[in-house]
Design an enzyme around this catalytic site. Sequence first.
Site, short mmCIF file in Angstrom:
data_model
loop_
_atom_site.label_atom_id
_atom_site.label_comp_id
_atom_site.label_asym_id
_atom_site.label_seq_id
_atom_site.Cartn_x
_atom_site.Cartn_y
_atom_site.Cartn_z
N SER A 137 5.41 -4.00 67.58
CA SER A 137 4.82 -4.51 66.35
C SER A 137 5.84 -4.31 65.22
CB SER A 137 3.49 -3.79 66.07
OG SER A 137 2.93 -4.24 64.85
N TYR A 152 3.99 -13.30 58.97
CA TYR A 152 4.65 -12.39 59.90
C TYR A 152 3.83 -11.11 60.05
CZ TYR A 152 7.89 -8.96 61.78
OH TYR A 152 8.45 -7.97 62.54
N LYS A 156 1.84 -9.31 63.40
CA LYS A 156 2.03 -7.93 63.84
C LYS A 156 0.74 -7.11 63.71
CE LYS A 156 6.23 -8.45 65.17
NZ LYS A 156 6.54 -8.39 66.63
#
Length: 280
Positions: A137, A152, A156
């Site tokens: 992650s 983004y 994650k």
Amino acid sequence: MDNQKVWFVTGASKGLGLALIKQLLDQGHQVAATSRSIEELNEGADAKPSANYLPLNVDLRSEDSVGKAIAQTIQQFGRIDVVVNNAGYGLAGSLEELSDEEARANFDINVFGSLNVIRKVMPHLRRQLSGHIFNISSIGGFTGYFPGFGIYCATKFAVQGFTEALAAEAEPFGIHATIVSPGYFRTSFLSTDSLNVPKHQIDAYQSVRESQDQHQNLIDGNQQGDPEKAAAAIIQVATEPNPPLHLFLGQDAYDLAYQKMDAVKGNLESLKELITSTAF
């Protein structure tokens, strides 16, 4: 050696993935490494296919491609002990700027690519009643207060969420799951071939442009994290009988994690009366 294992590592042609497979091969482990480019993978690893090294050209967006790679690994090594879902790329841009296509493409690799691997490898791990899955992650998957990195960070955050569920689902089969949340490490992650930017930028987002410029021109190449040490930490955790669910890497990740936890705790306590007043 009794501690030798079979590792399956995605996104292994550069950065953390490359550092990881090079250390694993040096230590005598058996490694299946995936990339979009076999040539780039072999050149980076400075290795050729061998009894211990299986380079694989894999499209993580394709279940069929992933399934064939898992099958090839089992065929050559007989089993898989450790999976590292490392492949991914960065995406900068405000939520308003990024198109649906750009956002979905980031999820396709960062989220669904890992899910394809998990879906195809779990039957093998369940049968052998052992295994360890590391999902890479980011500290941006734990705290998302970064202008221009919303999509983004969302990918994650998704990795964090499904890995926590995976840990609970896999535990009865003797399988471990670990979320790796690195801070800034000195890899090519912020270079132009790894960090995508919006096709259509909106000038009004000054904070986003400043953040984008800072990451591309100031932070890139000056990150404090050493990817070799991050790779060594993952290998060490893989040897532990009771590995952690959360593995933060880097002083910056450590500090930002505590900032987030302290902020959440502050919100909880300051609004405790309101929060707990909602029952019938």
